[in-house]
Design an enzyme around this catalytic site. Structure first.
Site: not given
Length: 141
Positions: A53, A56, A102, A127
């Protein structure tokens, strides 16, 4: 800590997110926008490694689950672990889609689609916006 990942949940003010992310990253990750198709850094990448991510640094996807779906965005058939992502229903286009976020920082990543014909073990296509990810290449050797 979240029950899913055993990690601390990342919670920041909008001002902190704006200071950390550039304008496009902020619009996608925090505002659930979508980057233009076929322009993302990882759309055609074949590099072996882990996708994290961008907001983070949580490990989200492995290159082994990435496939060429010709949709214009990086596509994966499964997250690294189910506890790394959370799902929500998105009606922004006037119909229901499954949004992928996330689990650690609640940032928008993209959408997951189900159906036969993807040629994947899960019949799913995650996607994901390139701009929502950073790639950590595997160490050689």
């Amino acid at each position: 800590m979240t029950e899913q990942t055993g990690k601390l949940k990342v919670i920041k003010s909008e001002a902190e997110w704006r200071a950390q992310l550039n304008d496009l990253e902020y619009r996608v990750l925090r505002g659930a926008a979508t980057e233009a198709p076929h322009v993302g850094e990882y759309t055609d990448t074949k590099t072996v490694g882990v996708y994290r991510c961008k907001a983070c640094n949580t490990e989200l996807f492995r290159s082994e689950t990435k496939f060429d779906s010709h949709c214009g965005w990086p596509s994966f058939y499964a997250p690294l672990a189910e506890d790394r992502v959370i799902y929500d229903t998105d009606h922004h286009l006037g119909y229901a889609r499954t949004e992928v976020r996330c689990a650690t920082c609640d940032s928008h990543l993209g959408h997951v689609f189900e159906g036969e014909g993807y040629g994947t073990p899960t019949d799913q296509r995650y996607c994901i916006n390139s701009i929502a990810l950073s790639l950590e290449p595997a160490e050689e050797g």
